[in-house]
Design a protein around this motif. Structure first.
Motif, short mmCIF file in Angstrom:
data_model
loop_
_atom_site.label_atom_id
_atom_site.label_comp_id
_atom_site.label_asym_id
_atom_site.label_seq_id
_atom_site.Cartn_x
_atom_site.Cartn_y
_atom_site.Cartn_z
N ARG B 310 0.83 -1.21 0.00
CA ARG B 310 0.00 0.00 0.00
C ARG B 310 0.87 1.26 0.00
O ARG B 310 0.61 2.21 -0.72
CB ARG B 310 -0.92 -0.03 1.22
CG ARG B 310 -1.95 1.09 1.19
CD ARG B 310 -2.92 0.97 2.34
NE ARG B 310 -3.96 1.97 2.23
CZ ARG B 310 -5.03 1.85 1.46
NH1 ARG B 310 -5.20 0.77 0.74
NH2 ARG B 310 -5.93 2.81 1.41
N GLN B 311 1.92 1.20 0.84
CA GLN B 311 2.81 2.37 0.92
C GLN B 311 3.46 2.68 -0.43
O GLN B 311 3.61 3.84 -0.81
CB GLN B 311 3.89 2.10 1.96
CG GLN B 311 4.79 3.27 2.20
CD GLN B 311 5.99 2.91 3.06
OE1 GLN B 311 7.11 3.17 2.68
NE2 GLN B 311 5.75 2.31 4.23
N ILE B 314 0.94 4.31 -2.51
CA ILE B 314 0.80 5.72 -2.10
C ILE B 314 1.92 6.56 -2.70
O ILE B 314 1.70 7.65 -3.25
CB ILE B 314 0.82 5.83 -0.56
CG1 ILE B 314 -0.40 5.14 0.04
CG2 ILE B 314 0.85 7.29 -0.12
CD1 ILE B 314 -0.30 4.88 1.54
N ARG B 315 3.14 6.03 -2.61
CA ARG B 315 4.28 6.78 -3.17
C ARG B 315 4.09 6.98 -4.68
O ARG B 315 4.38 8.06 -5.21
CB ARG B 315 5.59 6.02 -2.91
CG ARG B 315 6.04 6.11 -1.46
CD ARG B 315 7.33 5.32 -1.23
NE ARG B 315 7.76 5.42 0.16
CZ ARG B 315 8.50 6.40 0.65
NH1 ARG B 315 8.92 7.36 -0.15
NH2 ARG B 315 8.83 6.42 1.93
N ARG B 316 3.60 5.94 -5.34
CA ARG B 316 3.35 6.06 -6.79
C ARG B 316 2.28 7.12 -7.04
O ARG B 316 2.40 7.94 -7.94
CB ARG B 316 2.91 4.71 -7.37
CG ARG B 316 3.99 3.65 -7.38
CD ARG B 316 4.93 3.80 -8.55
NE ARG B 316 4.32 3.34 -9.79
CZ ARG B 316 4.35 3.98 -10.93
NH1 ARG B 316 4.95 5.14 -11.01
NH2 ARG B 316 3.79 3.49 -12.02
N ALA B 317 1.23 7.10 -6.21
CA ALA B 317 0.16 8.07 -6.37
C ALA B 317 0.68 9.49 -6.16
O ALA B 317 0.23 10.44 -6.80
CB ALA B 317 -0.98 7.76 -5.40
N LEU B 318 1.63 9.63 -5.26
CA LEU B 318 2.16 10.96 -4.95
C LEU B 318 3.21 11.43 -5.96
O LEU B 318 3.78 12.50 -5.81
CB LEU B 318 2.76 10.97 -3.54
CG LEU B 318 1.76 10.72 -2.40
CD1 LEU B 318 2.48 10.66 -1.06
CD2 LEU B 318 0.68 11.79 -2.38
N GLY B 319 3.48 10.59 -6.94
CA GLY B 319 4.36 11.05 -8.01
C GLY B 319 5.64 10.26 -8.20
O GLY B 319 6.46 10.63 -9.04
N ALA B 320 5.82 9.17 -7.44
CA ALA B 320 7.04 8.39 -7.63
C ALA B 320 6.99 7.65 -8.95
O ALA B 320 5.98 7.01 -9.26
CB ALA B 320 7.20 7.39 -6.48
N PRO B 396 -0.46 2.47 -8.67
CA PRO B 396 -0.77 3.56 -7.74
C PRO B 396 -2.24 3.53 -7.29
O PRO B 396 -2.59 4.12 -6.27
CB PRO B 396 -0.47 4.82 -8.56
CG PRO B 396 -0.46 4.39 -9.99
CD PRO B 396 -0.05 2.96 -10.00
N ALA B 397 -3.07 2.80 -8.04
CA ALA B 397 -4.49 2.73 -7.68
C ALA B 397 -4.70 2.01 -6.36
O ALA B 397 -5.77 2.12 -5.75
CB ALA B 397 -5.26 2.03 -8.79
N ALA B 399 -3.61 2.85 -3.72
CA ALA B 399 -3.79 3.89 -2.68
C ALA B 399 -5.25 4.19 -2.40
O ALA B 399 -5.61 4.60 -1.29
CB ALA B 399 -3.08 5.16 -3.12
N THR B 400 -6.13 3.98 -3.36
CA THR B 400 -7.53 4.33 -3.14
C THR B 400 -8.36 3.13 -2.71
O THR B 400 -9.56 3.26 -2.47
CB THR B 400 -8.16 4.91 -4.42
OG1 THR B 400 -8.03 3.96 -5.48
CG2 THR B 400 -7.50 6.22 -4.80
#
Lengths: 233, 403
Positions: B310-311, B314-320, B396-397, B399-400
Motif C-alpha cells: 500500500r505504501q 501511495i508513493r506512486r500516487a504521490l508522483g514516484a 498507484p491505484a 492507494a484508493t
C-alpha cells in the motif's frame, strides 16, 4: 481544466468483464468544488482513479489542463500526478514509519525541489493545517482528524492545480469531519479546484456542484437532497 | 537522495534490517579470512619446485637377489636410461622435491658438538644430478666426476663438496655478502662441506616444512639394492617414456622389481592435495554463505515489498516513478549492506588478528576488505533488484483501495 468525454473503464479477468465506467463525460472548470456521489459500486472510485491518473482508461478521451492524458507514458503520468494533483484519501495514507515532516516531504522529493525549498513548503503547509507543533510526531501519535490534516498538508505542499479527495471524512467523527470540510472549503476559496468523492449525500452539500454517478455514468436521476443541492449550487 | 528518510524509517523498524546487516557482517568476516587462507594456500601451491616438473618422472628398482652387484646394476641402468631417445638425463637419487619422503640433516657453521644452525634436505646425486633436475646454477660449478664417490668407498660418508640452494646458503650465512662458493659448513659436528655451487631453487621433499626451500645436492652414490631413478625427458616424451622405461628396466634384470613409477607432476599434485581440498571447501563455504546472504536479502526485500504494498502505491500516487521506487529499495539495501560491511570489516580484521596469532596466517592484504565490501554491496544490490522491480510494478491505484 478537467474534461472527460465518453470515458469507459472495463476490468477484465479470464471469465468476467466488469464495466466500471460507461460513456462517462464530465467537465470541471478551474476553481470549482465538485462532489461526486453515488451508491457503492457506482464507479466513483474508478472515476477518481482515472481522474488522478492512477489507472488507465479503456476508451474515451481525457484532457487535463488541455493535455491528452491517454498519450502519456508512465513517467509522464507520474510527473503530472506529482505536479498538478493533490490526493486526499479516506484512510489518510500516511507512511507510518515517517514523521509528519517526512510524510509531507515525500511528494516534494519526487518533484526535485532542493532542501531549503522543501523545508519552506513543508513548514508552511503543516502550519496551514494547524499542526506546526507536531512535525516530529509519527502518524500513530495523532488523532484521525489530525492525520487527515497532515494528508491535506502533504497534498497542498506541492501547490497542485486540483485536489482529489476520496471520502476524506469517511474515517472521522462528525466534528472532525466538519473541521476537514471547512479546511477544504478554505483551500477551494483560495483557488484550488477540488473534486471530492463521497457516498454521503450530506457531505455533498458542502460542494458547489454535485455529480451523481450510477452504473458508471453521470446520472440525471439524483436523489432529492442531492438535486436540491444542485439547484442551490 | 532519500538517505535521511529511509534511514529514519529503517530505525523505526530495525529488527529485520539488523539481522541482515549481522548476516552480511558474518559473511564478510568469514569470506575475507577464507580468502586469506585460500590465497596463502594458492601461493604455496604455485611455488616452483626448482625442477622441470612437467618432464620429469621417477621409479624405484628393488633388487631381491642376496648377492646382487648393486654398483654394476645402477651403472648399467643409468647407461641404458641416458642412452634412450627422448631422455635428457637420468640420475640415481634418494628423493626429489615434494615427494613427501627424504633425508634431512642438521648443519653447523663451526666444527664440534653444538646446536645446528640450519637444516637441509639432502639429495644424493652424481655429476648428472644438476642437469637431470634442470636446476638453475647461479654461482659456482657442477660436480666433477672425481668429486662423486660411492658411499661404500667413502669412510667418512659425507663428501667434501656440495651444491646448495640460495635459500640454504642465506640461512647458513645470514651476514655474508657476495658469493657463497668456497664457504664451508659442517655435517654432524665434524664433517666439513665446501660449497662449490649455488642453485637458484630446489625444494625439499616436504611441502609443509618451513625450510622447504633449503636443499643441497651431495655427490654421493649409494650402493644399495634399492635405487630410485629420476629421469628427465624432452618435452612431450614423458608419458611415453614412463611406460617404456618401466618395461625396459623390468626386462633388463629379472632379479628385481620396478615400482613407484610416477611423474613429478603427480607427486606435486599429491603433496598439495590437502591444500587443494582446503581451497575447494573454503570456496564452497564462501559461495554458500554469500548465496545465503543474498537469499536473505531477497527474503527481507520481498517481505518488505509485500508488507509495504500500500505504501508503495501511495508513493506512486504521490508522483514516484517506477525507477524512483526501485531506487528506494536499492538505497535501503545499500544502507543495510553498508552497516553490514563496515561491521564485517571490523569483525574480519579482529578474526584475522586471532588467526594470525593462533595459526601463523599471513595478515590480510590491504585490498581484501575493500574488495569484499564491493562484492557484498554488489550481491546486495543484485539480490534486491528483483523485489524492487516487483515493487515498482505495483499500481498507484492501490492507494484508493479500502484496507
Amino acid at each position: 481544466m478537467l474534461n472527460m468525454k465518453n470515458v469507459s473503464k472495463v476490468y477484465r479477468t479470464d471469465t468476467v468483464e466488469t464495466h466500471a465506467l460507461r460513456e462517462f463525460s464530465l467537465i470541471v472548470e478551474e476553481g470549482e468544488f465538485v462532489s461526486v456521489t453515488g451508491p457503492s459500486g457506482s464507479g466513483k472510485t474508478t472515476f477518481l482513479n482515472i481522474a488522478g491518473l492512477l489507472e488507465d482508461l479503456t476508451d474515451g478521451a481525457y484532457e487535463l489542463d488541455g493535455r491528452d492524458i491517454s498519450k502519456l507514458n508512465d513517467k509522464e503520468r507520474s510527473r503530472v500526478r506529482n505536479e498538478k494533483i493533490g490526493f486526499i484519501f479516506q484512510s489518510f495514507n500516511l507512511i507510518p514509519e515517517l514523521n509528519i515532516f517526512d510524510n509531507v516531504d515525500v511528494p516534494l522529493r519526487y518533484r526535485g525541489f532542493n532542501a531549503d525549498e522543501r523545508k519552506r513548503r513543508i513548514e508552511q503547509s503543516i502550519e496551514m493545517v494547524g499542526l506546526g507543533s507536531r512535525m516530529q510526531h509519527l502518524p500513530a501519535q495523532l488523532s484521525g482528524g489530525q492525520q487527515q490534516r497532515v494528508a491535506i498538508a502533504r497534498a497542498l505542499a506541492g501547490e497542485p492545480r486540483f485536489l482529489l479527495a476520496d471520502e476524506p471524512t469517511g474515517n472521522l467523527d462528525s466534528q472532525m469531519a466538519d473541521s476537514v470540510l471547512d479546511l477544504l472549503a478554505e483551500i477551494n476559496a483560495a483557488g484550488t479546484t477540488i473534486i471530492m468523492v463521497t457516498h454521503e449525500l450530506g457531505l455533498a452539500d458542502r460542494a458547489r456542484r454535485n455529480i451523481f454517478v450510477r452504473d458508471g455514468q453521470v446520472s440525471d436521476n439524483a436523489p432529492e437532497l442531492h438535486l436540491a443541492s444542485m439547484a442551490a449550487g | 537522495m532519500e538517505f535521511g528518510p529511509i534511514w529514519r524509517a529503517m530505525m523505526r523498524n530495525k529488527g529485520g534490517y539488523l539481522l541482515i546487516a549481522l548476516q552480511i557482517a558474518v559473511t564478510m568476516a568469514v569470506m575475507v579470512n577464507a580468502f586469506a587462507i585460500m590465497q596463502e594456500r594458492s601461493i604455496k601451491m604455485s611455488r616452483p619446485s626448482g625442477i622441470d616438473d612437467a618432464n620429469t618422472f621417477s621409479l624405484v628398482s628393488v633388487g631381491f637377489k642376496p648377492d646382487m652387484d648393486a654398483k654394476t646394476l645402477v651403472q648399467e641402468d643409468l647407461d641404458l636410461l641416458r642412452g634412450l631417445p627422448g631422455v635428457v638425463n637420468a640420475v640415481e637419487t634418494n628423493s626429489f622435491p615434494l615427494r613427501q619422503g627424504g633425508w634431512s640433516e642438521g648443519l653447523h657453521r663451526e666444527p664440534g658438538v653444538g646446536k645446528s644452525v640450519s637444516s637441509s634436505a639432502i639429495y644424493f646425486v652424481d655429476e648428472h644430478g644438476l642437469d637431470t633436475f634442470a636446476l638453475n646454477l647461479v654461482d659456482g660449478q657442477n660436480f666433477t666426476p672425481d668429486q662423486v664417490s660411492w658411499d661404500s668407498d667413502s669412510p667418512d660418508f659425507w663428501p667434501a663438496t656440495v651444491i646448495v640452494t640460495q635459500a640454504l646458503a642465506e640461512d647458513l650465512f645470514p651476514d655474508h655478502e657476495g658469493s657463497y662458493v668456497g664457504k664451508t659448513f659442517w655435517f654432524n659436528d665434524e664433517n666439513p662441506a665446501n660449497i662449490v655451487g649455488v642453485v637458484e631453487r630446489m625444494q625439499a621433499p616436504w611441502p609443509t616444512w618451513t625450510g622447504v626451500e633449503r636443499s643441497m645436492l651431495v655427490p654421493l652414490r649409494r650402493e644399495s639394492e634399492f635405487a630410485r631413478y629420476v629421469i628427465r625427458t624432452e618435452p612431450g616424451y614423458r608419458d611415453e617414456l614412463m611406460v617404456q622405461v618401466e618395461e625396459l628396466l623390468s626386462g633388463s634384470n629379472k632379479d628385481r622389481i620396478i615400482r613407484g613409477l610416477g611423474s613429478a607432476e603427480e607427486a606435486r599434485k599429491l603433496s598439495y592435495l590437502g591444500d587443494a581440498a582446503m581451497i575447494k571447501i573454503l570456496s564452497f563455504i564462501v559461495v554458500l554463505l554469500t548465496a545465503i546472504t543474498g537469499l536473505g536479502i531477497v527474503g527481507l526485500a520481498s517481505f518488505s515489498v509485500a508488507r509495504r504494498t500500500r505504501q508503495i502505491g501511495i508513493r506512486r500516487a504521490l508522483g514516484a516513478t517506477k525507477p524512483a521506487i526501485i531506487r528506494y529499495f536499492m538505497l535501503e539495501n545499500f544502507l543495510v549492506s553498508s552497516v553490514g560491511v563496515v561491521a564485517g570489516g571490523v569483525l574480519a580484521i579482529g578474526l584475522n588478528i586471532v588467526m594470525v596469532q593462533a595459526f601463523a596466517l599471513t595478515p590480510l592484504a590491504w585490498y581484501v576488505i575493500p574488495v569484499a565490501m564491493i562484492v557484498l554491496w554488489v550481491v546486495g544490490q543484485a539480490a534486491v533488484a528483483g523485489p524492487a522491480r516487483r515493487a515498482s510494478a505495483i499500481s498507484p491505484a492501490i492507494a484508493t483501495r479500502s484496507i
